[in-house]
Design a protein around this motif. Structure first.
Motif, PDB file in Angstrom:
ATOM      1  N   TYR A  80       0.871  -1.184   0.000  1.00  0.00           N
ATOM      2  CA  TYR A  80       0.000   0.000   0.000  1.00  0.00           C
ATOM      3  C   TYR A  80       0.902   1.226   0.000  1.00  0.00           C
ATOM      4  N   PHE A  81       0.331   2.428  -0.052  1.00  0.00           N
ATOM      5  CA  PHE A  81       1.120   3.652  -0.088  1.00  0.00           C
ATOM      6  C   PHE A  81       0.793   4.507   1.127  1.00  0.00           C
ATOM      7  N   MET A  82       1.795   4.658   2.006  1.00  0.00           N
ATOM      8  CA  MET A  82       1.602   5.445   3.217  1.00  0.00           C
ATOM      9  C   MET A  82       2.025   6.890   2.966  1.00  0.00           C
ATOM     10  N   THR A  83       1.473   7.806   3.746  1.00  0.00           N
ATOM     11  CA  THR A  83       1.761   9.221   3.554  1.00  0.00           C
ATOM     12  C   THR A  83       3.255   9.500   3.683  1.00  0.00           C
ATOM     13  N   GLY A  84       3.750  10.411   2.819  1.00  0.00           N
ATOM     14  CA  GLY A  84       5.168  10.720   2.774  1.00  0.00           C
ATOM     15  C   GLY A  84       5.523  11.982   3.535  1.00  0.00           C
ATOM     16  N   ASN A  86       6.042  15.140   2.203  1.00  0.00           N
ATOM     17  CA  ASN A  86       5.517  16.402   1.690  1.00  0.00           C
ATOM     18  C   ASN A  86       4.326  16.120   0.786  1.00  0.00           C
ATOM     19  N   GLU A  87       3.159  16.501   1.228  1.00  0.00           N
ATOM     20  CA  GLU A  87       1.929  16.157   0.519  1.00  0.00           C
ATOM     21  C   GLU A  87       1.795  16.845  -0.831  1.00  0.00           C
ATOM     22  N   TYR A  88       2.641  17.846  -1.111  1.00  0.00           N
ATOM     23  CA  TYR A  88       2.503  18.612  -2.346  1.00  0.00           C
ATOM     24  C   TYR A  88       3.420  18.145  -3.473  1.00  0.00           C
ATOM     25  N   VAL A  89       4.405  17.307  -3.151  1.00  0.00           N
ATOM     26  CA  VAL A  89       5.327  16.873  -4.198  1.00  0.00           C
ATOM     27  C   VAL A  89       5.593  15.374  -4.141  1.00  0.00           C
ATOM     28  N   GLU A  90       5.797  14.811  -2.955  1.00  0.00           N
ATOM     29  CA  GLU A  90       5.973  13.363  -2.784  1.00  0.00           C
ATOM     30  C   GLU A  90       5.018  12.918  -1.675  1.00  0.00           C
ATOM     31  N   PRO A  91       3.739  12.770  -2.005  1.00  0.00           N
ATOM     32  CA  PRO A  91       2.725  12.538  -0.968  1.00  0.00           C
ATOM     33  C   PRO A  91       2.773  11.162  -0.313  1.00  0.00           C
ATOM     34  N   ALA A  92       3.422  10.187  -0.958  1.00  0.00           N
ATOM     35  CA  ALA A  92       3.348   8.829  -0.414  1.00  0.00           C
ATOM     36  C   ALA A  92       4.546   7.992  -0.834  1.00  0.00           C
ATOM     37  N   TRP A  93       4.852   7.008   0.022  1.00  0.00           N
ATOM     38  CA  TRP A  93       5.900   6.024  -0.256  1.00  0.00           C
ATOM     39  C   TRP A  93       5.274   4.624  -0.225  1.00  0.00           C
ATOM     40  N   ALA A  94       5.954   3.695  -0.860  1.00  0.00           N
ATOM     41  CA  ALA A  94       5.506   2.310  -0.801  1.00  0.00           C
ATOM     42  C   ALA A  94       5.694   1.772   0.618  1.00  0.00           C
ATOM     43  N   ALA A  95       4.724   1.013   1.071  1.00  0.00           N
ATOM     44  CA  ALA A  95       4.787   0.390   2.393  1.00  0.00           C
ATOM     45  C   ALA A  95       4.087  -0.965   2.309  1.00  0.00           C
ATOM     46  N   ILE A  96       4.244  -1.750   3.343  1.00  0.00           N
ATOM     47  CA  ILE A  96       3.572  -3.051   3.382  1.00  0.00           C
ATOM     48  C   ILE A  96       2.895  -3.231   4.726  1.00  0.00           C
ATOM     49  N   ARG A  97       1.861  -4.063   4.722  1.00  0.00           N
ATOM     50  CA  ARG A  97       1.137  -4.388   5.955  1.00  0.00           C
ATOM     51  C   ARG A  97       0.842  -5.885   5.953  1.00  0.00           C
ATOM     52  N   PRO A  98       0.764  -6.478   7.124  1.00  0.00           N
ATOM     53  CA  PRO A  98       0.497  -7.918   7.198  1.00  0.00           C
ATOM     54  C   PRO A  98      -0.859  -8.265   6.589  1.00  0.00           C
ATOM     55  N   LYS A 150       6.293   2.172  11.919  1.00  0.00           N
ATOM     56  CA  LYS A 150       4.984   2.501  12.459  1.00  0.00           C
ATOM     57  C   LYS A 150       3.976   1.493  11.915  1.00  0.00           C
ATOM     58  N   PRO A 151       3.487   0.585  12.736  1.00  0.00           N
ATOM     59  CA  PRO A 151       2.585  -0.469  12.246  1.00  0.00           C
ATOM     60  C   PRO A 151       1.312   0.112  11.644  1.00  0.00           C
ATOM     61  N   TYR A 152       0.808  -0.582  10.647  1.00  0.00           N
ATOM     62  CA  TYR A 152      -0.444  -0.164  10.018  1.00  0.00           C
ATOM     63  C   TYR A 152      -1.614  -0.476  10.956  1.00  0.00           C
ATOM     64  N   VAL A 153      -2.488   0.522  11.138  1.00  0.00           N
ATOM     65  CA  VAL A 153      -3.681   0.347  11.967  1.00  0.00           C
ATOM     66  C   VAL A 153      -4.904   0.686  11.128  1.00  0.00           C
ATOM     67  N   GLY A 155      -8.125   2.005   9.728  1.00  0.00           N
ATOM     68  CA  GLY A 155      -8.945   3.143  10.105  1.00  0.00           C
ATOM     69  C   GLY A 155      -8.186   4.289  10.729  1.00  0.00           C
ATOM     70  N   VAL A 156      -6.895   4.075  11.014  1.00  0.00           N
ATOM     71  CA  VAL A 156      -6.075   5.116  11.646  1.00  0.00           C
ATOM     72  C   VAL A 156      -4.912   5.523  10.736  1.00  0.00           C
ATOM     73  N   SER A 157      -4.205   4.540  10.214  1.00  0.00           N
ATOM     74  CA  SER A 157      -3.060   4.826   9.345  1.00  0.00           C
ATOM     75  C   SER A 157      -3.516   5.508   8.057  1.00  0.00           C
ATOM     76  N   LEU A 158      -2.793   6.541   7.673  1.00  0.00           N
ATOM     77  CA  LEU A 158      -3.173   7.328   6.501  1.00  0.00           C
ATOM     78  C   LEU A 158      -2.523   6.785   5.236  1.00  0.00           C
ATOM     79  N   GLU A 159      -3.287   6.814   4.159  1.00  0.00           N
ATOM     80  CA  GLU A 159      -2.796   6.430   2.848  1.00  0.00           C
ATOM     81  C   GLU A 159      -2.924   7.617   1.902  1.00  0.00           C
ATOM     82  N   ALA A 160      -2.155   7.608   0.817  1.00  0.00           N
ATOM     83  CA  ALA A 160      -2.191   8.706  -0.143  1.00  0.00           C
ATOM     84  C   ALA A 160      -1.704   8.196  -1.494  1.00  0.00           C
TER      85      ALA A 160
END
Length: 334
Positions: A80-84, A86-98, A150-153, A155-160
């Motif tokens: 999935y893609f978690m928030t990075g 800077n939301e205006y130029v690189e809003p998200a990075w690749a991440a993984i969750r169980p 930071k573990p994925y939660v 409804g709480v963890s933000l994606e972008a």
């Protein structure tokens, strides 16, 4: 069923894959076992699913000495893609969750211990977890997987959505490595970040306000003056950076890369956009080759948009335009 080659052996002389070796050896060295040819105490396996996925990026941008490269899967994780940063130029990075039924596709690459340690430091937001990796041919061995600290939660963890640049890096790396077609299709279905109209309108308003301000509009700085504002003496020389022709003073509460401070980051960010090593190709004002600076008329629409987003990423986080950068303006006219 489409079959993919999962092993890529590299020439020990020139470093290219044996298929594309340019060295002068009359015969290539024999293929090496992916798991046992290099002593475990000198090299480490790492797994790439984001910016570390493609071999070209690993070697050219990350400057890594990849000894062996394989593509395959790791069970129990999904992308999935978690928030990075800077939301205006690189809003998200690749991440993984169980995910018990998921399978993560990517590349396993073998690099010297020192380079692995350096890469781990670059990926400071991730822990390195030892997991089993399976090549598309069925070979199994352990690799170091980057798992967000930071573990994925739910409804709480933000994606972008990721930037166009970052998503293209993933898609190009996946195709270069020959990942499974359904993984390529999945990446192709991901939407990239596009600047919202209200954000761009505000950016243009801030630029117009600068050009209309009698106290600021005619202020021109040299490269030497900009360099004084490198953050080393913020009381006398407030921290500034520059994008294209504009010099912006950074809000005291805002973090930026040290390499941006006192520097026009246009060339550096274009290297980033085009997948080149920023440290190897960026040039400071007191180094040979600094001039000419990039000319906007020579850039693609994508490159110009990335620079505009880079400026946006400062202006919308409290920075103000204080001057124009004279060397950049001069080089546009040359």
């Amino acid at each position: 069923t489409q079959h993919y080659c999962t092993k890529l052996f590299l020439c020990v002389v020139c470093g290219h894959s044996l298929e594309y070796c340019y060295c002068t050896m009359s015969t290539p060295p024999p293929p090496q076992s992916t798991t046992s040819s290099v002593a475990a105490d000198t090299h480490k396996w790492r797994f790439g699913y984001g910016s570390n996925l493609g071999l070209k990026t690993l070697r050219e941008k990350k400057q890594l000495s990849v000894k062996s490269y394989n593509v395959g899967t790791i069970k129990g994780y999904e992308l999935y893609f978690m928030t990075g940063l800077n939301e205006y130029v690189e809003p998200a990075w690749a991440a993984i969750r169980p995910s018990s039924h998921a399978e993560l596709h990517g590349s396993a690459f073998l690099i010297p211990n020192a380079e692995a340690d350096g890469l781990d430091k670059q990926e400071a937001g991730y822990n390195v977890v030892d997991v089993a990796f399976t090549t598309y041919d069925g070979e199994v061995f352990n690799v170091g997987l980057y798992v967000p600290k930071k573990p994925y939660v739910e409804g709480v963890s933000l994606e972008a959505p990721p930037s166009y640049r970052y998503l293209k890096l993933l898609k190009d790396g996946a195709r270069e490595g020959g990942l499974a077609q359904h993984w390529l299709d999945m990446l192709d279905s991901v939407e990239h970040y596009t600047t919202p109209s209200h954000v761009r309108s505000k950016t243009l308003q801030l630029i117009e306000e600068f050009h209309s301000d009698e106290t600021r509009k005619d202020e021109l700085w040299s490269a030497e003056k900009l360099a004084q504002h490198d953050g080393s003496d913020p009381e006398n020389f407030p921290t500034c950076t520059s994008v294209m022709q504009y010099i912006v003073q950074i809000d005291k509460k805002t973090w930026i890369f040290s390499s941006w401070k006192g520097h026009n980051m246009s060339r550096r960010n274009l290297c980033q956009f085009n997948g080149k090593s920023v440290d190897a190709n960026d040039i400071r004002h007191d180094e040979p080759g600094y001039r000419p600076l990039p000319k906007l008329c020579d850039l693609s629409e994508g490159e110009k948009e990335y620079l505009m987003q880079s400026l946006e990423g400062q202006l919308h986080r409290g920075a103000i335009i204080v001057a124009q950068f004279e060397p950049f303006l001069a080089d546009q006219r040359s």
